[in-house]
Design a protein around this motif. Structure first.
Motif, short mmCIF file in Angstrom:
data_model
loop_
_atom_site.label_atom_id
_atom_site.label_comp_id
_atom_site.label_asym_id
_atom_site.label_seq_id
_atom_site.Cartn_x
_atom_site.Cartn_y
_atom_site.Cartn_z
N THR A 89 36.55 48.38 40.96
CA THR A 89 35.87 47.10 40.82
C THR A 89 36.90 46.09 40.32
OG1 THR A 89 35.22 47.59 38.54
CG2 THR A 89 33.67 48.20 40.29
N VAL A 90 36.71 44.84 40.67
CA VAL A 90 37.68 43.81 40.32
C VAL A 90 36.98 42.65 39.62
CG1 VAL A 90 39.32 44.37 42.16
CG2 VAL A 90 37.42 42.82 42.63
N PRO A 91 37.65 42.02 38.64
CA PRO A 91 37.06 40.88 37.93
C PRO A 91 37.04 39.63 38.82
CG PRO A 91 39.30 41.22 37.19
CD PRO A 91 38.98 42.36 38.11
N ALA A 92 36.11 38.75 38.56
CA ALA A 92 35.95 37.55 39.39
C ALA A 92 37.12 36.58 39.24
CB ALA A 92 34.64 36.85 39.03
N ASN A 93 37.86 36.68 38.15
CA ASN A 93 38.94 35.72 37.90
C ASN A 93 40.33 36.28 38.20
OD1 ASN A 93 39.06 37.56 35.84
ND2 ASN A 93 39.34 36.06 34.20
N LEU A 94 40.40 37.34 39.00
CA LEU A 94 41.68 37.96 39.32
C LEU A 94 42.55 37.00 40.14
CD1 LEU A 94 43.05 40.84 39.03
CD2 LEU A 94 42.38 41.19 41.41
N ASP A 95 43.86 37.11 40.00
CA ASP A 95 44.79 36.36 40.85
C ASP A 95 44.82 37.05 42.21
OD1 ASP A 95 46.85 35.12 42.14
OD2 ASP A 95 48.35 35.47 40.59
N TRP A 96 44.04 36.52 43.16
CA TRP A 96 43.86 37.20 44.44
C TRP A 96 45.14 37.25 45.25
CZ3 TRP A 96 39.72 39.68 43.69
CH2 TRP A 96 38.65 39.12 42.99
N SER A 97 46.09 36.38 44.95
CA SER A 97 47.35 36.39 45.72
C SER A 97 48.16 37.66 45.47
CB SER A 97 48.19 35.16 45.37
OG SER A 97 48.65 35.21 44.04
N LYS A 98 47.81 38.40 44.43
CA LYS A 98 48.49 39.66 44.15
C LYS A 98 47.92 40.82 44.96
CE LYS A 98 49.83 38.46 39.41
NZ LYS A 98 51.27 38.31 39.75
N SER A 99 46.81 40.59 45.65
CA SER A 99 46.22 41.66 46.46
C SER A 99 47.02 41.83 47.75
CB SER A 99 44.76 41.34 46.78
OG SER A 99 44.66 40.19 47.60
N GLY A 100 46.83 42.97 48.40
CA GLY A 100 47.52 43.24 49.65
C GLY A 100 48.69 44.19 49.49
N LEU A 101 49.16 44.71 50.61
CA LEU A 101 50.20 45.73 50.59
C LEU A 101 51.58 45.19 50.24
CD1 LEU A 101 49.15 47.81 53.74
CD2 LEU A 101 48.85 48.42 51.34
N ASP A 102 51.74 43.87 50.23
CA ASP A 102 53.05 43.30 49.88
C ASP A 102 53.30 43.32 48.38
OD1 ASP A 102 53.77 42.80 52.49
OD2 ASP A 102 52.93 40.78 52.50
N THR A 103 52.27 43.57 47.58
CA THR A 103 52.42 43.61 46.13
C THR A 103 52.10 45.01 45.62
OG1 THR A 103 51.84 41.28 45.89
CG2 THR A 103 51.66 42.66 43.92
N THR A 104 53.05 45.62 44.96
CA THR A 104 52.85 46.94 44.35
C THR A 104 53.15 46.83 42.86
OG1 THR A 104 53.46 48.08 46.39
CG2 THR A 104 53.54 49.36 44.35
N LEU A 105 52.22 47.27 42.05
CA LEU A 105 52.36 47.22 40.59
C LEU A 105 52.00 48.58 40.00
CD1 LEU A 105 50.50 43.84 39.90
CD2 LEU A 105 52.98 44.19 39.94
N PRO A 106 52.51 48.91 38.81
CA PRO A 106 52.03 50.11 38.15
C PRO A 106 50.51 50.02 37.97
CG PRO A 106 53.96 49.24 37.03
CD PRO A 106 53.54 48.20 38.01
N ALA A 107 49.83 51.12 38.18
CA ALA A 107 48.37 51.10 38.10
C ALA A 107 47.88 50.58 36.75
CB ALA A 107 47.82 52.50 38.37
N ARG A 108 48.65 50.85 35.70
CA ARG A 108 48.23 50.38 34.38
C ARG A 108 48.21 48.85 34.32
NH1 ARG A 108 53.49 52.12 33.72
NH2 ARG A 108 54.95 50.55 32.88
N LYS A 109 49.07 48.20 35.12
CA LYS A 109 49.07 46.74 35.17
C LYS A 109 47.78 46.23 35.79
CE LYS A 109 53.23 45.73 33.53
NZ LYS A 109 53.44 44.92 32.32
N TRP A 110 47.34 46.92 36.83
CA TRP A 110 46.06 46.54 37.43
C TRP A 110 44.93 46.71 36.41
CZ3 TRP A 110 46.42 43.66 41.43
CH2 TRP A 110 47.41 43.88 42.40
N ALA A 111 45.00 47.80 35.66
CA ALA A 111 43.98 48.03 34.64
C ALA A 111 43.99 46.91 33.60
CB ALA A 111 44.19 49.38 33.97
N GLN A 112 45.18 46.46 33.22
CA GLN A 112 45.27 45.37 32.25
C GLN A 112 44.68 44.07 32.79
OE1 GLN A 112 49.46 45.21 31.33
NE2 GLN A 112 49.44 47.18 30.25
N MET A 113 44.67 43.93 34.12
CA MET A 113 44.09 42.73 34.73
C MET A 113 42.59 42.88 34.98
SD MET A 113 46.98 41.33 37.40
CE MET A 113 47.56 42.88 38.07
N GLY A 114 42.02 44.00 34.55
CA GLY A 114 40.57 44.18 34.67
C GLY A 114 40.12 45.00 35.84
#
Length: 390
Positions: free
Chosen positions: A238-263
């Motif tokens: 599930t994703v928060p409504a205020n997420l920075d959507w430009s970070k979505s997609g296969l061109d952006t890879t982050l540690p999973a814990r970073k995604w968790a920190q973003m909600g």
């Protein structure tokens, strides 16, 4: 349902890429004569080559099938709901029990989870029930002669010749999918040479009649393509409504814990300690997934984003995951509108590949860039609002 041959075809094609014989088009008979000359140069004796090509014919049905892949224009929800039925889930779970020892062996030797192979088995041939009735040699030679992707299919003709020379291919009786794949999990001749496994111990590799052979071979191929043992491939979140959507997609890879920190939160289980990309197949209001490194291996099997994501999701369902939260995505574009969008994106300097109405990786990237430029939520999901804005 694979769109392109796998990595093995690319490797084998390297040897002929610079050869004068690696041409396409022209008279079909002259083209076959060129194949025979190349076979002789590769060391095959004349009688073997003549027998192999004796009855080869150009197949217009193969070309028609190659040009008719509109199913991949479907959005993820529609595509996945068409391919995934309760019956396919039920049969898949029964097959998992029936071939439990084979799947155990695959997991030990190749590290590939059973749900992954079950999903491919289901989608490619409905668990072996529909393996295709195209003459394999005719399809391969037809596609090699055709000038759309000859560099991919020509090497497969010689891989089939090698199988024939070994007694494992019939030019007149071997049948399969229109693109030359053979057997229950649809493997190309070069893949069979490289990854074929005698899973049932009868001394033969029979991908059309032996589920054990087909599954073990599929597992070995995924392993060779880079599958990482013991790791997930796709996880619904599930994703928060205020997420920075430009970070979505296969061109952006982050540690999973970073995604968790973003909600970003998993619907089931816990987030893996791995790098991940956030997938929004139908934008921020539809289903959301974290894609882990194994997800990228799927693209060596099939190049379609919607197919790959559906297969990865179905693998989870077969292993007990709940149905996705479909959400309420914004209305998307029709096939004709998608072509209009791709044309407009190309006019703005974006590389979208072929204007084909398919929302692939390049088109998603261009959509996201334009959404960002226009101040729209940059979730890579094209809508009529975006089309009109362009």
């Amino acid at each position: 349902m694979r769109l392109l041959p796998t990595l093995a075809a690319l490797v084998l094609s390297a040897a002929t890429a610079t050869s004068a014989a690696a041409q396409c088009g022209g008279s079909f008979n002259s083209f076959v004569s060129g194949l025979k000359k190349e076979a002789a140069a590769k060391g095959y004796n004349k009688s073997t080559t003549e027998a192999f090509f004796a009855n080869v014919r150009q197949d217009p049905k193969t070309i028609k099938a190659d040009r008719s892949q509109g199913v991949f224009q479907m959005p993820f929800l529609e595509f996945s709901q068409r391919l995934i039925s309760q019956n396919r889930i039920d049969v898949g779970r029964k097959k998992a029990q029936q071939y439990a020892s084979t799947f155990d062996k695959i997991e030990r030797q190749y590290g590939v989870s059973r749900g992954v192979l079950l999903a491919f088995w289901a989608f490619e041939t409905d668990y072996g029930a529909f393996q295709g009735d195209f003459n394999t040699l005719n399809s391969l030679v037809t596609l090699a002669h055709d000038c759309r992707r000859p560099e991919l299919f020509r090497p497969q003709v010689f891989a089939a010749l090698e199988l024939y020379d070994r007694g494992n291919f019939s030019p007149t009786k071997t049948t399969g999918a229109w693109a030359g794949e053979i057997g229950m999990v649809q493997m190309l001749p070069a893949d069979i040479i490289e990854n074929g496994v005698d899973g049932d111990g009868d001394g033969k590799v029979s991908l059309k009649t032996s589920a054990q052979d087909a599954l073990m071979s599929g597992g070995k191929m995924l392993n060779h393509l880079g599958w990482r043992a013991g790791e997930p491939w796709l996880q619904e979140v599930t994703v928060p409504a205020n997420l920075d959507w430009s970070k979505s997609g296969l061109d952006t890879t982050l540690p999973a814990r970073k995604w968790a920190q973003m909600g970003v939160k998993p619907r089931e289980g816990s987030i893996a300690n791995l790098p991940a990309s956030l997938l929004l197949p139908q934008g921020r209001k539809g289903p959301a997934f974290l894609a882990y490194p194994n997800y990228s291996v799927y693209f060596e099997w099939n190049k379609s984003f919607v197919y790959v994501t559906t297969a990865a999701y179905f693998a989870n369902r077969l292993e007990g995951a709940t149905r996705y939260n479909a959400g309420k995505p914004d209305a998307g574009l029709s096939g004709a509108q998608m072509k209009q969008l791709q044309t407009k994106l190309k006019a703005r300097g974006h590389d979208v590949g072929k204007v084909d109405g398919i929302l692939g990786k390049l088109t998603r990237r261009a959509v996201q860039a334009e959404q960002k430029r226009l101040g729209l939520p940059a979730d890579a999901w094209p809508t009529p609002k975006l089309l009109n804005a362009l």
